[in-house]
Scaffold this motif. Sequence first.
Motif, PDB file in Angstrom:
ATOM      1  N   ASP A 138       0.881  -1.320  -0.074  1.00  0.00           N
ATOM      2  CA  ASP A 138       0.032  -0.160  -0.100  1.00  0.00           C
ATOM      3  C   ASP A 138       0.947   1.243   0.032  1.00  0.00           C
ATOM      4  N   ASN A 139       2.074   1.218   0.699  1.00  0.00           N
ATOM      5  CA  ASN A 139       2.675   2.553   0.979  1.00  0.00           C
ATOM      6  C   ASN A 139       4.182   2.616   0.141  1.00  0.00           C
ATOM      7  N   CYS A 140       4.527   1.570   0.059  1.00  0.00           N
ATOM      8  CA  CYS A 140       5.934   1.592  -0.519  1.00  0.00           C
ATOM      9  C   CYS A 140       6.137   1.038  -1.962  1.00  0.00           C
ATOM     10  N   ALA A 141       5.408   0.240  -2.483  1.00  0.00           N
ATOM     11  CA  ALA A 141       5.506  -0.475  -3.899  1.00  0.00           C
ATOM     12  C   ALA A 141       5.667   0.495  -4.881  1.00  0.00           C
ATOM     13  N   ALA A 142       5.177   1.399  -4.689  1.00  0.00           N
ATOM     14  CA  ALA A 142       4.706   2.347  -6.002  1.00  0.00           C
ATOM     15  C   ALA A 142       6.207   2.867  -6.188  1.00  0.00           C
ATOM     16  N   CYS A 143       7.001   3.196  -5.314  1.00  0.00           N
ATOM     17  CA  CYS A 143       8.565   3.826  -5.584  1.00  0.00           C
ATOM     18  C   CYS A 143       9.375   2.669  -5.324  1.00  0.00           C
ATOM     19  N   HIS A 144       9.370   1.551  -4.580  1.00  0.00           N
ATOM     20  CA  HIS A 144      10.176   0.654  -4.398  1.00  0.00           C
ATOM     21  C   HIS A 144      10.038  -0.484  -5.359  1.00  0.00           C
ATOM     22  N   GLY A 145       8.727  -0.556  -5.935  1.00  0.00           N
ATOM     23  CA  GLY A 145       8.453  -2.023  -6.414  1.00  0.00           C
ATOM     24  C   GLY A 145       8.014  -2.856  -5.922  1.00  0.00           C
ATOM     25  N   GLU A 163      23.536  -4.338   0.134  1.00  0.00           N
ATOM     26  CA  GLU A 163      23.970  -2.713  -0.113  1.00  0.00           C
ATOM     27  C   GLU A 163      22.771  -1.790   0.452  1.00  0.00           C
ATOM     28  N   ALA A 164      23.273  -0.920   1.334  1.00  0.00           N
ATOM     29  CA  ALA A 164      22.354   0.098   1.815  1.00  0.00           C
ATOM     30  C   ALA A 164      22.858   1.277   1.694  1.00  0.00           C
ATOM     31  N   LEU A 165      22.385   2.420   1.297  1.00  0.00           N
ATOM     32  CA  LEU A 165      22.616   3.707   1.221  1.00  0.00           C
ATOM     33  C   LEU A 165      23.158   4.200   2.543  1.00  0.00           C
ATOM     34  N   TYR A 166      22.213   4.102   3.610  1.00  0.00           N
ATOM     35  CA  TYR A 166      22.379   4.716   4.778  1.00  0.00           C
ATOM     36  C   TYR A 166      22.830   3.376   6.058  1.00  0.00           C
ATOM     37  N   GLY A 167      22.668   2.333   5.504  1.00  0.00           N
ATOM     38  CA  GLY A 167      22.800   1.293   6.692  1.00  0.00           C
ATOM     39  C   GLY A 167      21.795   0.182   6.669  1.00  0.00           C
ATOM     40  N   THR A 172      18.931   2.185  11.824  1.00  0.00           N
ATOM     41  CA  THR A 172      18.997   2.985  10.755  1.00  0.00           C
ATOM     42  C   THR A 172      17.920   2.677   9.595  1.00  0.00           C
ATOM     43  N   LEU A 173      17.655   1.387   9.343  1.00  0.00           N
ATOM     44  CA  LEU A 173      16.461   0.890   8.607  1.00  0.00           C
ATOM     45  C   LEU A 173      15.117   1.738   9.141  1.00  0.00           C
ATOM     46  N   MET A 174      14.971   1.677  10.414  1.00  0.00           N
ATOM     47  CA  MET A 174      13.753   2.249  10.842  1.00  0.00           C
ATOM     48  C   MET A 174      13.589   3.607  10.706  1.00  0.00           C
ATOM     49  N   SER A 182      16.905  12.154   2.505  1.00  0.00           N
ATOM     50  CA  SER A 182      17.127  13.356   1.426  1.00  0.00           C
ATOM     51  C   SER A 182      18.540  13.093   0.839  1.00  0.00           C
ATOM     52  N   GLY A 183      18.766  12.455  -0.193  1.00  0.00           N
ATOM     53  CA  GLY A 183      20.085  12.133  -0.555  1.00  0.00           C
ATOM     54  C   GLY A 183      20.531  13.346  -1.374  1.00  0.00           C
ATOM     55  N   ILE A 184      21.513  14.277  -1.232  1.00  0.00           N
ATOM     56  CA  ILE A 184      21.957  15.431  -1.935  1.00  0.00           C
ATOM     57  C   ILE A 184      23.195  15.082  -2.767  1.00  0.00           C
ATOM     58  N   ASN A 270      18.629  14.387  -6.223  1.00  0.00           N
ATOM     59  CA  ASN A 270      18.246  14.310  -5.007  1.00  0.00           C
ATOM     60  C   ASN A 270      16.955  13.495  -4.475  1.00  0.00           C
ATOM     61  N   GLY A 271      17.342  12.256  -4.308  1.00  0.00           N
ATOM     62  CA  GLY A 271      16.479  11.245  -3.996  1.00  0.00           C
ATOM     63  C   GLY A 271      15.432  11.464  -2.777  1.00  0.00           C
ATOM     64  N   LYS A 272      14.364  11.675  -2.788  1.00  0.00           N
ATOM     65  CA  LYS A 272      13.730  11.964  -1.631  1.00  0.00           C
ATOM     66  C   LYS A 272      12.707  10.736  -1.176  1.00  0.00           C
ATOM     67  N   MET A 273      13.029  10.274   0.198  1.00  0.00           N
ATOM     68  CA  MET A 273      12.317   9.143   0.585  1.00  0.00           C
ATOM     69  C   MET A 273      11.376   9.960   1.633  1.00  0.00           C
ATOM     70  N   PRO A 274      10.131   9.847   1.712  1.00  0.00           N
ATOM     71  CA  PRO A 274       9.174  10.626   2.606  1.00  0.00           C
ATOM     72  C   PRO A 274       9.157  10.003   3.920  1.00  0.00           C
TER      73      PRO A 274
HETATM   74  C1  HEC Z   1       7.810   8.788  -3.168  1.00  0.00           C
HETATM   75  C2  HEC Z   1       8.711   7.486  -3.619  1.00  0.00           C
HETATM   76  C3  HEC Z   1       9.028   6.695  -2.190  1.00  0.00           C
HETATM   77  C4  HEC Z   1       8.165   5.895  -1.337  1.00  0.00           C
HETATM   78  C5  HEC Z   1       6.596   6.010  -1.343  1.00  0.00           C
HETATM   79  C6  HEC Z   1       8.741   5.215  -0.569  1.00  0.00           C
HETATM   80  N1  HEC Z   1      10.118   5.608  -0.786  1.00  0.00           N
HETATM   81 FE1  HEC Z   1      11.879   4.790   0.477  1.00  0.00          FE
HETATM   82  N2  HEC Z   1      13.125   5.796  -0.577  1.00  0.00           N
HETATM   83  C7  HEC Z   1      12.674   6.492  -1.884  1.00  0.00           C
HETATM   84  C8  HEC Z   1      13.921   7.396  -2.266  1.00  0.00           C
HETATM   85  C9  HEC Z   1      13.945   8.072  -3.408  1.00  0.00           C
HETATM   86  C10 HEC Z   1      14.830   6.653  -1.469  1.00  0.00           C
HETATM   87  C11 HEC Z   1      16.436   6.957  -1.585  1.00  0.00           C
HETATM   88  C12 HEC Z   1      16.812   8.300  -0.844  1.00  0.00           C
HETATM   89  C13 HEC Z   1      18.300   8.786  -0.729  1.00  0.00           C
HETATM   90  O1  HEC Z   1      18.573   8.565  -2.021  1.00  0.00           O
HETATM   91  O2  HEC Z   1      18.692   9.187  -0.028  1.00  0.00           O
HETATM   92  C14 HEC Z   1      14.385   5.886  -0.615  1.00  0.00           C
HETATM   93  C15 HEC Z   1      15.006   5.266   0.391  1.00  0.00           C
HETATM   94  C16 HEC Z   1      14.766   4.281   1.419  1.00  0.00           C
HETATM   95  C17 HEC Z   1      15.358   3.655   2.470  1.00  0.00           C
HETATM   96  C18 HEC Z   1      16.776   3.718   2.788  1.00  0.00           C
HETATM   97  C19 HEC Z   1      17.566   2.520   2.025  1.00  0.00           C
HETATM   98  C20 HEC Z   1      18.888   2.480   2.057  1.00  0.00           C
HETATM   99  O3  HEC Z   1      19.676   1.897   1.324  1.00  0.00           O
HETATM  100  O4  HEC Z   1      19.431   2.959   3.266  1.00  0.00           O
HETATM  101  C21 HEC Z   1      14.426   2.679   3.095  1.00  0.00           C
HETATM  102  C22 HEC Z   1      14.834   1.754   3.855  1.00  0.00           C
HETATM  103  C23 HEC Z   1      13.261   2.702   2.449  1.00  0.00           C
HETATM  104  N3  HEC Z   1      13.205   3.819   1.534  1.00  0.00           N
HETATM  105  C24 HEC Z   1      12.106   2.204   2.767  1.00  0.00           C
HETATM  106  C25 HEC Z   1      10.874   2.556   2.295  1.00  0.00           C
HETATM  107  C26 HEC Z   1       9.656   2.004   2.937  1.00  0.00           C
HETATM  108  C27 HEC Z   1       9.464   0.974   3.689  1.00  0.00           C
HETATM  109  C28 HEC Z   1       8.615   2.601   2.378  1.00  0.00           C
HETATM  110  C29 HEC Z   1       7.039   2.633   2.585  1.00  0.00           C
HETATM  111  C30 HEC Z   1       6.586   2.689   3.795  1.00  0.00           C
HETATM  112  C31 HEC Z   1       9.072   3.450   1.366  1.00  0.00           C
HETATM  113  N4  HEC Z   1      10.323   3.637   1.474  1.00  0.00           N
HETATM  114  C32 HEC Z   1       8.459   4.394   0.634  1.00  0.00           C
HETATM  115  C33 HEC Z   1      11.524   6.695  -2.165  1.00  0.00           C
HETATM  116  C34 HEC Z   1      10.314   6.297  -1.688  1.00  0.00           C
END
Ligand code: HEC
Length: 300
Positions: A138-145, A163-167, A172-174, A182-184, A270-274
């Motif tokens: 519901d929340n994540c698949a649209a962006c992360h597949g 591999e993880a960008l942040y760990g 770190t995951l949570m 926000s990766g700049i 500028n990858g933005k993770m909400p």
């Molecule tokens: C709008 C698109 C979007 C949505 C929706 C989204 N993400 Fe992300 N997420 C990203 C992007 C872009 C990054 C990479 C951020 C960066 O480059 O700093 C990211 C990064 C992450 C990371 C860090 C990965 C790493 O390698 O350290 C985690 C964990 C993650 N997302 C989990 C989730 C989860 C769980 C959800 C659902 C609750 C979610 N994301 C929803 C776009 C999204």
Amino acid sequence: MSTFWSLWVMVLVTFNLGLAFTLFVWGQRVEIPVQPDGTTGHIWAHGVLREGLRKLPLWWVLFSAALFVFGIVYFVRYPGFGSFKGTLGWTEYSKLASDRAVNIGKLQNLLQSYEGQTLAQLATNTQVLAMGERLYIDNCAACHGRDALGNHTLGTPNLIDTEALYGNDEATLMSSILNGRSGIMPPLGAVLTDANITATAHYVRSLSGLSHDAAQAQAGQTTFMTLCAACHTPQGTGNPLLGAPNLTDDIWLQDSDLGTIEASIRNGRNGKMPAWNARLGEPSARLIGAWLYARQQANQ
Ligand code: HEC
Ligand code: HEC
């Protein structure tokens, strides 16, 4: 409902109920002429069938009367008579709200029973995994597949590789999930010539062992050490504090072709993770974390 439609519904209800009630009362009192042979005189099939006359059974009369009473009581107590709200004040919304409150209560108890467990422990619970997967979709698949493998077009990371960008550790995951990231990567098109950019891109490809022009890569190395090493480290292995990706492992946010790497250097990224804390809350977000953990383990 506008006053017109409210009145319209009231008129229809009154008319239909009134007509049915009138027929009900009239039907039992009306005098039907009876022939000497005890029939109404209506004959079908050349006299084979003749219509008799019987009083309605008492149970039927009482049952019908009860239905009229029920109908009227219903219109008094519940909404239905135009815009009249009914004396009980019942609405679908209040019913929905109370049903929701019951469900949320159940969920709260369930989530509470998971408190204090690590993601690894949660990941052994099939119920947790089922809920985590649903929340992920519901929340994540649209962006992360759908399978959490990331999406090169959107520049989102694979969430189940090593591999993880942040760990990759639990905290770190949570934190990534709850607080967002926000990766700049700054745009460097203004400080570099096109030739410089191309040379640096060759060098970046060489770091992952991809095909490249050796002379170009060598020239690009100088630029890399000057402009890129601060974030991506001199070896190019990346910096989890900045979310600067490891450029040596052939794992990519975007595509790895020369043009895409040049675009990253020229225009920045500028990858933005909400942030999800406000929407999901930590206990629910941990269910997703547990599902990701299980997928990561299965993937290794
Ligand atoms: C709008 C698109 C979007 C949505 C929706 C989204 N993400 Fe992300 N997420 C990203 C992007 C872009 C990054 C990479 C951020 C960066 O480059 O700093 C990211 C990064 C992450 C990371 C860090 C990965 C790493 O390698 O350290 C985690 C964990 C993650 N997302 C989990 C989730 C989860 C769980 C959800 C659902 C609750 C979610 N994301 C929803 C776009 C999204
Ligand atoms: C201020 C820190 C910083 C500097 C300086 C920097 N980068 Fe980055 N770079 C990042 C971050 C952070 C990302 C991830 C961007 C994102 O999340 O969208 C990134 C992403 C990239 C990517 C995309 C990687 C992928 O997986 O698709 C490439 C390629 C890259 N950088 C190359 C370079 C090169 C070459 C230079 C020097 C010319 C450079 N970077 C300078 C921080 C930096």
